[in-house]
Design an enzyme around this catalytic site. Sequence first.
Site, PDB file in Angstrom:
ATOM      1  CG  HIS A 103      -2.146  -0.861   1.013  1.00  0.00           C
ATOM      2  ND1 HIS A 103      -2.875  -1.392   2.056  1.00  0.00           N
ATOM      3  CD2 HIS A 103      -2.767  -1.279  -0.129  1.00  0.00           C
ATOM      4  CE1 HIS A 103      -3.892  -2.083   1.563  1.00  0.00           C
ATOM      5  NE2 HIS A 103      -3.840  -2.036   0.246  1.00  0.00           N
ATOM      6  CG  ASP A 143      -0.033   4.014   3.971  1.00  0.00           C
ATOM      7  OD1 ASP A 143      -0.371   3.188   3.109  1.00  0.00           O
ATOM      8  OD2 ASP A 143      -0.378   3.914   5.160  1.00  0.00           O
ATOM      9  CG  HIS A 182      -3.667  -5.030   5.437  1.00  0.00           C
ATOM     10  ND1 HIS A 182      -4.514  -4.265   6.202  1.00  0.00           N
ATOM     11  CD2 HIS A 182      -3.110  -4.164   4.526  1.00  0.00           C
ATOM     12  CE1 HIS A 182      -4.484  -3.023   5.786  1.00  0.00           C
ATOM     13  NE2 HIS A 182      -3.657  -2.925   4.773  1.00  0.00           N
ATOM     14  CG  ASP A 220      -1.289  -0.926   7.230  1.00  0.00           C
ATOM     15  OD1 ASP A 220      -0.559  -0.379   8.068  1.00  0.00           O
ATOM     16  OD2 ASP A 220      -1.737  -0.338   6.222  1.00  0.00           O
ATOM     17  CG  HIS A 237      -0.262   3.128  10.262  1.00  0.00           C
ATOM     18  ND1 HIS A 237      -1.599   2.883  10.068  1.00  0.00           N
ATOM     19  CD2 HIS A 237       0.308   3.031   9.048  1.00  0.00           C
ATOM     20  CE1 HIS A 237      -1.824   2.656   8.791  1.00  0.00           C
ATOM     21  NE2 HIS A 237      -0.682   2.750   8.145  1.00  0.00           N
TER      22      HIS A 237
END
Length: 309
Positions: free
Chosen positions: A65, A67, A141, A208, A266
């Site tokens: 992802h 970020d 995730h 994540d 985060h």
Amino acid sequence: MSMRELVVLGTASQAPTRTRNHNGYVLRWDDEVILFDPGEGSQRQLLHTGVTATDLTRICVTHFHGDHCLGLPGTIQRLSLDRVPHPVAVHFPAGGADYFARLRHASSFHETAELAVAPIETDGQRIALRCGTLEARRLRHPVETYGYRLVEPDGCRMLPERLAAYGIAGPAVGELLRTGHLDLDGRRVTRDEVSTPRPGQRFAFVMDTGLCDGVYALAEHADLLVIESTFLESEAALAVEVGHLTAGQAARVAAESGVRRLVLTHFSQRYADPARFADEARRHFDGDLVIAEDLVTVQVPPRRVLSAG
């Protein structure tokens, strides 16, 4: 003297804010300097720290992802611009190899740095380092995601008073450490008789994910746990839906896993007050708690000291 510390480059989640850069973390651990999840702006954030591209020995990406990985192109190009003289290992989920290849060559540049590309292919994969073992565990995730932990092997602490009682000094101490015993005046002295166990230190990096076995496996007895806490409990249903943790969940993981120092990071851009994360975490975790901020340094706690038997 060895250095073991975390340098925080950014603490935002999907969207940066005026006070939080996208993700990015550097772990200094003896001769390893590991960059985790470089989001946008990581190269610039490094300029505000004592870490340079030349220092980096390894890059670990949890998933693809944006970020967590859009800082890769600039970081990789900087390695070549600075003509980093040593190979830099790169680890990432094997299923994202195409993403890594595109990020690595996102624009034209003269590549001189040597990247030792070693994707993570299986849950529990281990990588031997001079300072211990780097282990990857699968997380939960929407895309393939791995967390990482660095584990130093257990050792022992020599006890000066017991060494003195046996007259052991100088090079004999090193020999005792290497062989496990010494023969002195017809008597064998073992290492266990003049030492006490010294637990190895552990660092864990969990990004994540929803709650899963991998989270607990990574966090187990960590001296320093860096873990995402994207949401507060008021958004717990949303956290489950999108595969993230709340501050309360992260804190409970730390408490149940025997974590010594907990770093929450985060954070969703919807929250302006970081004290809310501390308040929620404190309901579950009474240990050493850090609410991460950009450009702070967090020390790995001193070694656990076991009393002599």
